[in-house]
Scaffold this motif. Structure first.
Motif, PDB file in Angstrom:
ATOM      1  N   ASP A 164      11.771  -1.336   1.410  1.00 46.74           N
ATOM      2  CA  ASP A 164      11.555  -1.693   2.810  1.00 46.74           C
ATOM      3  C   ASP A 164      10.279  -2.513   2.971  1.00 46.74           C
ATOM      4  O   ASP A 164      10.255  -3.513   3.695  1.00 46.74           O
ATOM      5  CB  ASP A 164      11.452  -0.406   3.636  1.00 46.74           C
ATOM      6  N   LEU A 224      11.007   7.378  -1.549  1.00 50.37           N
ATOM      7  CA  LEU A 224       9.937   6.478  -1.981  1.00 50.37           C
ATOM      8  C   LEU A 224      10.522   5.146  -2.461  1.00 50.37           C
ATOM      9  O   LEU A 224      10.013   4.079  -2.135  1.00 50.37           O
ATOM     10  CB  LEU A 224       9.112   7.150  -3.087  1.00 50.37           C
ATOM     11  N   ARG A 265      16.745  -1.432   9.413  1.00 48.88           N
ATOM     12  CA  ARG A 265      16.890  -0.376   8.408  1.00 48.88           C
ATOM     13  C   ARG A 265      17.713   0.799   8.949  1.00 48.88           C
ATOM     14  O   ARG A 265      18.488   1.399   8.229  1.00 48.88           O
ATOM     15  CB  ARG A 265      15.510   0.137   7.990  1.00 48.88           C
ATOM     16  N   ASP A 291      11.454   3.198   0.461  1.00 46.82           N
ATOM     17  CA  ASP A 291      10.261   2.757   1.203  1.00 46.82           C
ATOM     18  C   ASP A 291       9.632   1.532   0.538  1.00 46.82           C
ATOM     19  O   ASP A 291       9.139   0.628   1.214  1.00 46.82           O
ATOM     20  CB  ASP A 291       9.225   3.890   1.290  1.00 46.82           C
ATOM     21  N   ASP A 304       9.796  12.998  -2.312  1.00 48.13           N
ATOM     22  CA  ASP A 304      11.212  12.648  -2.354  1.00 48.13           C
ATOM     23  C   ASP A 304      11.298  11.240  -2.925  1.00 48.13           C
ATOM     24  O   ASP A 304      11.052  10.249  -2.237  1.00 48.13           O
ATOM     25  CB  ASP A 304      11.781  12.716  -0.932  1.00 48.13           C
ATOM     26  N   GLU A 344       4.619  10.502  -2.318  1.00 54.11           N
ATOM     27  CA  GLU A 344       5.850  10.949  -1.655  1.00 54.11           C
ATOM     28  C   GLU A 344       6.675  11.734  -2.670  1.00 54.11           C
ATOM     29  O   GLU A 344       6.936  11.244  -3.769  1.00 54.11           O
ATOM     30  CB  GLU A 344       6.616   9.733  -1.131  1.00 54.11           C
ATOM     31  N   ASN A 366       0.860  -1.190   0.000  1.00 49.60           N
ATOM     32  CA  ASN A 366       0.000   0.000   0.000  1.00 49.60           C
ATOM     33  C   ASN A 366       0.892   1.234   0.000  1.00 49.60           C
ATOM     34  O   ASN A 366       1.056   1.910   1.008  1.00 49.60           O
ATOM     35  CB  ASN A 366      -0.896  -0.034   1.234  1.00 49.60           C
ATOM     36  N   THR A 367       1.450   1.523  -1.148  1.00 50.07           N
ATOM     37  CA  THR A 367       2.516   2.515  -1.255  1.00 50.07           C
ATOM     38  C   THR A 367       1.967   3.927  -1.377  1.00 50.07           C
ATOM     39  O   THR A 367       0.947   4.141  -2.023  1.00 50.07           O
ATOM     40  CB  THR A 367       3.381   2.196  -2.493  1.00 50.07           C
ATOM     41  N   ASN A 368       2.690   4.845  -0.766  1.00 48.88           N
ATOM     42  CA  ASN A 368       2.287   6.238  -0.867  1.00 48.88           C
ATOM     43  C   ASN A 368       2.977   6.877  -2.063  1.00 48.88           C
ATOM     44  O   ASN A 368       4.038   7.476  -1.957  1.00 48.88           O
ATOM     45  CB  ASN A 368       2.629   6.990   0.413  1.00 48.88           C
TER      46      ASN A 368
END
Lengths: 472, 731
Positions: free
Chosen positions: B333, B327, B352, B330, B323, B321, B316-318
């Motif tokens: 990660d 991203l 991390r 993230d 930057d 973002e 569920n990626t933002n």
């Protein structure tokens, strides 16, 4: 009575939280102690018992409302270098030329305290002596998606519990018949359900959404509270029969706390059906009160109802109520990249309801232990954008106000630079605000932890400072 | 070893020797005491001192208590370079020049900064009192912690009651019970067993006829036959695939703006198909992690393998973002989180920002793995970035019809430039440390692994490493998941955490026995399920002896089967099965391709719940209420909650009322003609058993009172059955 009813179970557990029926799922002896919604003592003496967060989705311009900067008048139209947050995130560059734009609403000193406020919110301005301004907020995320999640969950991207879930986890509920954390008219956009989600906290701590952003206030109800298919008498017969069937089934494993909890949940649901419906119904409020919130007038009716509902929920024991003024679009409500004058429409919709809420809380003595938090996910730039009629996002410096709940009234803390662009003095990071909200509720943000995936998580991660300077 | 250390120490002394002389210069020390130390104490030591470390408030690893601390610096390197103010990070931070700005609450006055510059340029004289606090936490050693030890095939233990065990699994369990003087529970009766097995293997209730057929089957192998039939059922994959979809945090939209993941359904169907066809688990792992990089025998295989890699990009990626470096990391990660927990039950992402505090996972391991995934391009960056969709090989039908839309799948694409990753100091994308060669989890690796080729991402090798029989975690983790799905609790109850903060296995030898059988039997998921459900341990009744209940209230020793909550999907599917409205279509897209956002999506379909669109902003109401897995997080164990909103839903939701009405109409039209017979039939349909005499009395009395409107009365009875305790549990 036609059917035998085993009431022992639900009577035993009637003191539990909203809809929660205590059972450990493991052993009878642990069941009673394990109600995750039972009221819990805070870490310290609380100044506030509950929170109302008035979320101005999209980013209210602080330099047009509460952060008075004469320099903007003086330099209006000048092109100067600013360290724009979006430029920095996109390119790594620290400065870019921008055209300064003066505030569109004139400022004046207000109230006994003499705080500066523009004419954008004339009704709220009457309460300025009750407000505590934080002028040097800063946060993370330049875009709505990340910043909105950061505001609500303390993370721009990771799946984390929202503030209200942490509060409910920390304090438990004060009314078993109502949800402990309610989000009125949440926006489905910019993180949507994550913004009132429990993430890894147990599901009992998730926010209950009442209605949706942009929807009518009449939608703001608990799901399935009424039965659209059956008449009241049929519902009663339904429950009677269910009680009888369950009583028969329980005879095979008498005294099992887990199964008794399931049986008890129907009794609780039945009570909620009657109790909660009353709390959600505004009809019992006087004409005068409704008028106070702007109910019945086109511009203010929806938000007025939502604010009044927030007061009623707080009165009834809900710990954390969020009211969102927003919508589901990618550029929500207050997001005036162009056409800043549109701020006036939004201000009109919320000004009187918020002023009414403050007045109503105060006269009922509720403001003393209710913390009101007004603010956005970020502020707006002091310079114009694109076609020159609006302002871009500004996470580096903006204003929120708090009221009641143990904060200093008529007080201001923190300062942005001469343009209102970057917080420079007595800065308050969003995490600091989170820590402070928890502190006012008697919760230590460093001790309010939950072990998940082998680690103790906090709302404030590994940061956060309680802004003791604003505590009365 | 010792001989090496001494010269280094000498060298250090040589380097710092000259400026250390400045310590004894009283004038330089005076400057420190008057102008520097008070400022450090007031503005810095709250976060950068031994005291802060003691209070768990130390930030950035920097200690300003003494000269040694300043010279050594923190995570970002030395804070002070004596004689060189311009090169000293401390001075840069005070100037608010770059990203690092200190103190965070506001820039210090220019005069103070000038003092600091003067002091550094004069040699940074300060007392040297080195006393460092320890790390404060203890990390379990990889060499001895159970989960990292190689899986061994343990000897099957001897037991006293040789008649009870049906096989090796039972002997492990019985040995544990006998060691504590306990006995297993009786076998569950056949009707109970039928209902349990149907829900566990296919997620649907047995019809009364199916229960009868099993209960009355005189064949001694009746149970084995039933197990085989259900394992071969096309609904097996729908049930077990859904379990895996929890682990894979499967969803079909993103919360940000409700973006629809139009092609995600292909991954769902891939998973269902993999369980149906009993794709070996090692292959299942490889396909999801690196299907795009594997050779394919046929275009159909190529298609499956590409679809499988959607696993990597369902987070569920933002996407907003700003930057994009942030991203990118993230996304990596999130992938490491799902891979780590899902396949290895390791909380890798703790490393991390710093070495894992409890498990032997150093930050270098994190960035060795991150380096691999960083080479898999997952997003096309823009203001709002976009996930990638790659074309699939066409089927004959698609090729024949040029008007048909060309099929796409969510996937990743190898980056053109293959790189190792830098350690990101404190997890910051703007603070890069040393480059780490790509590699795997060191704690779970015995011996050395070959370095990864420079021209490949290493994802294929990562998949091989995870799917290897030598990996001590993979097989254990999956057999434990299967146990959890069949007993409601794993042998390791923390199914997603085999680290030191997780629980220890209740039956370590049984776990290894199962893992060995699993890998030696070709990683067959169906063989694993078969072995467990054929055990007598699985077939026990849920009520055991009083002695066992006292000695082992949590049933860790398995002296009975666990009574389990019927999960959300089974609850809904059973109501639809009883109402006769369930449609059993298999696979395919389940929402209109034109859907623009998931906001307020109305779920109206009558298909099995596994096919209800998993929209993160609009989960099907019934599923959400009954503890459906949060589709944004890897989930091995769902919540089990008892809350009034569930009761409200069962009492008041139009869906439930409608199913009860349809069930009533069906019963009156096709069931027995008399109320007595109908009550029996209704119970058997809904609960898989006949009513007790008491239940019969209650039902008949109710029907007698409401004789004027039989349809309504029967609907009420069905709804009460749907809401009743027995409906909501599996015995």
């Amino acid at each position: 009575v036609l059917y035998p009813i085993g009431r022992r179970a639900w009577l035993k557990q009637a003191a539990c939280g909203f809809g929660y029926l205590a059972f450990a799922g493991l052993s009878a002896s642990r069941a009673a102690a394990d109600d995750p919604l039972a009221p819990r003592p805070p870490h310290a003496t609380p100044r506030a018992k509950r929170v109302i967060f008035l979320f101005m989705q999209g980013g209210v311009s602080h330099v047009d409302s509460y952060d008075y900067k004469p320099r903007l008048e003086k330099d209006d139209g000048k092109v100067l270098d600013f360290a724009d947050a979006r430029v920095r995130a996109n390119t790594g560059k620290s400065a870019a030329a921008q055209r300064v734009m003066k505030p569109l609403w004139p400022f004046a000193r207000r109230g006994q305290c003499g705080r500066w406020a523009s004419e954008l919110f004339p009704e709220i301005n009457r309460h300025v002596d009750d407000l505590c301004f934080l002028h040097a907020l800063h946060t993370e995320g330049v875009a709505h998606g990340p910043a909105t999640l950061f505001l609500h969950c303390g993370s721009t991207n990771f799946i984390r519990p929202s503030v209200g879930s942490w509060v409910l986890y920390g304090l438990g509920t004060a009314n078993a018949n109502l949800p402990g954390f309610v989000s009125i008219a949440p926006s489905p956009g910019n993180g949507g359900a994550r913004n009132y989600g429990n993430a890894f906290l147990p599901a009992v701590y998730q926010g209950t959404a009442l209605g949706r952003a942009g929807g009518p206030a009449s939608e703001a109800t608990i799901r399935n509270l009424t039965n659209p298919r059956l008449a009241e008498a049929d519902c009663a017969r339904q429950l009677d029969l269910l009680r009888a069937l369950n009583a028969e089934q329980l005879q095979r494993t008498p005294g099992d706390p887990e199964l008794e909890a399931v049986v008890g949940s129907y009794e609780l649901a039945w009570r909620m059906q009657h109790h909660a419906a009353g709390v959600l119904d505004l009809a019992g409020e006087t004409k005068e009160t409704q008028h106070l919130y702007g109910i019945g007038e086109k511009a203010t009716d929806t938000f007025g109802r939502q604010c009044l509902l927030a007061r009623r929920l707080c009165e009834a024991g809900v710990r954390y109520v969020q009211v969102t003024y927003g919508d589901s679009s990618a550029n929500p409500a207050w997001d005036q990249h162009s056409n800043l004058p549109k701020h006036a429409d939004h201000a009109r919709a919320v000004d009187r309801p918020i002023a009414g809420l403050l007045a109503d809380l105060k006269r009922r003595g509720l403001l003393e232990d209710t913390l009101v938090w007004w603010g956005s996910e970020f502020g707006r730039t002091p310079y114009a954008e694109k076609n020159g009629t609006g302002r871009d996002h500004n996470p580096d410096g903006f204003t929120v106000f708090l009221a009641g709940g143990g904060v200093k009234p008529g007080f201001a803390y923190g300062r942005t630079d001469d343009f209102g662009h970057q917080a420079v003095e007595d800065k308050v990071h969003m995490r600091d605000l989170h820590a402070t909200v928890l502190h006012l509720l008697g919760l230590n943000h460093e001790r309010l932890t939950f072990r998940y995936s082998g680690r103790d998580f906090r709302l404030t991660d590994v940061a956060g400072r309680v802004v003791t300077e604003i505590v009365a | 070893m010792r001989r090496r250390i001494v010269p280094v120490a000498v060298l250090l002394a040589a380097v710092f020797g000259p400026s250390a002389l400045a310590q004894s210069d009283p004038r330089a020390l005076e400057l420190y005491e008057k102008k520097i130390r008070p400022v450090l104490a007031e503005h810095c030591s709250r976060c950068h001192s031994a005291e802060a470390a003691k209070n768990h408030k130390l930030k950035g690893g920097l200690l300003v208590d003494d000269r040694d601390g300043l010279l050594k610096g923190g995570d970002t390197g030395p804070a002070v370079v004596p004689g060189k103010a311009a090169d000293s990070l401390l001075i840069q931070a005070l100037h608010y020049d770059g990203d690092l700005r200190m103190p965070p609450r506001g820039k210090l006055p220019g005069a103070v900064i000038a003092d600091f510059e003067r002091w550094v340029n004069a040699g940074a004289a300060a007392p040297s009192v080195a006393s460092r606090p320890g790390r404060g936490t203890s990390v379990v050693p990889a060499a001895t912690f159970w989960a990292y030890q190689p899986v061994r095939a343990p000897a099957v233990p001897a037991v006293q009651d040789a008649a009870w065990p049906a096989g090796a699994i039972d002997r492990f369990v019985l040995a544990g019970l006998e060691a504590r003087g306990l006995h297993p529970a009786a076998d569950a009766d056949r009707a109970t067993l039928a209902r349990r097995l149907y829900f566990d293997l296919v997620g649907l209730p047995p019809s009364p006829e199916e229960v009868d057929a099993f209960v009355n089957d005189p064949d001694p192998a009746a149970y084995e036959k039933l197990v085989e039939r259900l394992l071969a059922s096309p609904h097996f994959g729908e049930r077990w695939g859904r379990h895996w979809l929890d682990v894979a945090r499967f969803a079909e939209s993103l919360t940000l703006r409700g973006f629809i993941l139009k092609e995600a359904w292909r991954y769902r169907d891939y998973v269902i198909d993999a369980f149906d066809r009993d794709v070996p688990f090692d292959q299942f792992v490889r396909e999801q992690l690196a299907g795009d990089l594997l050779p394919a025998a046929t275009p159909a295989d190529r298609r499956r393998q590409l679809v499988a890699t959607a696993f990597l990009v369902l987070g569920n990626t933002n996407l907003e973002e700003q930057d994009k470096q942030q991203l990118r990391m993230d996304v990596v990660d999130e992938q490491l989180d799902v891979i780590g927990k899902g396949f290895l039950a390791q909380t890798i992402t703790c490393a991390r920002c710093h070495d894992h505090k409890f498990d032997p996972i150093p930050t270098t391991d994190y960035y060795a793995l991150a380096g691999i995934l960083r080479n898999a391009k997952a997003l096309e960056h823009a203001n709002v970035s976009k996930w990638l969709e790659v074309p699939l090989p066409l089927t004959a039908a698609e090729e024949a019809d040029p008007k048909k839309p060309k099929p796409l799948a969510m996937s990743v694409v190898e980056e053109k430039q293959i790189e190792d990753a830098h350690v990101h100091v404190r997890g910051s994308v703007h603070s890069l440390g040393a480059v780490v060669p790509r590699g795997f989890l060191s704690a779970a690796t015995r011996g050395t692994t070959a370095p990864l080729p420079a021209h490949e991402s290493g994802r294929r090798q990562l998949a091989e490493w995870i799917a290897s029989r030598d990996n001590p975690l993979t097989a254990r983790v999956f057999v434990n998941r299967a146990w959890h799905w069949l007993f409601g609790a794993g042998l390791v109850r923390t199914t997603d955490n085999f680290g030191s903060t997780g629980e220890l296995p209740s039956h370590p030898e049984l776990l290894d026995h199962l893992a060995t059988r699993f890998t030696e039997g070709g990683w067959s998921m169906k063989s694993l399920v078969r072995a467990v459900v054929l055990s007598r341990t699985y077939c026990q009744a849920t009520t055991g002896s009083a002695a066992a209940a006292v000695a082992d209230p949590e049933n860790r020793l398995l002296a009975r089967q666990n009574r389990r909550r019927l999960d959300a999907e089974c609850l809904r599917d059973t109501m639809l099965a009883v109402s006769g409205r369930l449609t059993l279509d298999h696979g395919g897209p389940t929402f209109p391709p034109t859907l623009a956002a998931d906001y307020h999506y109305q779920h109206t379909d009558m298909r099995r719940s596994v096919y209800s669109p998993v929209f993160r902003n609009a989960l099907p109401e019934l599923l959400a209420a009954f503890d459906f897995a949060d589709p944004s997080m890897e989930t091995g164990q769902r919540n089990v909650s008892t809350v009034a909103p569930q009761a409200l839903l069962l009492l008041n939701s139009p869906f439930v009322v409608d199913q009860a009405r349809a069930a009533a109409a069906r019963l009156l039209a096709t069931g027995p003609a008399d109320d007595d017979g109908r009550v029996v039939w209704a119970y058997r349909l809904a609960l898989g058993r006949a009513p007790t005499p008491g239940e019969r009395r209650v039902a008949l009395r109710f029907l007698g009172d409401r004789a004027g409107d039989p349809k309504k009365a029967w609907a009420t009875l069905f709804q009460a059955l749907f809401a009743s305790v027995d409906f909501r549990y599996v015995e």
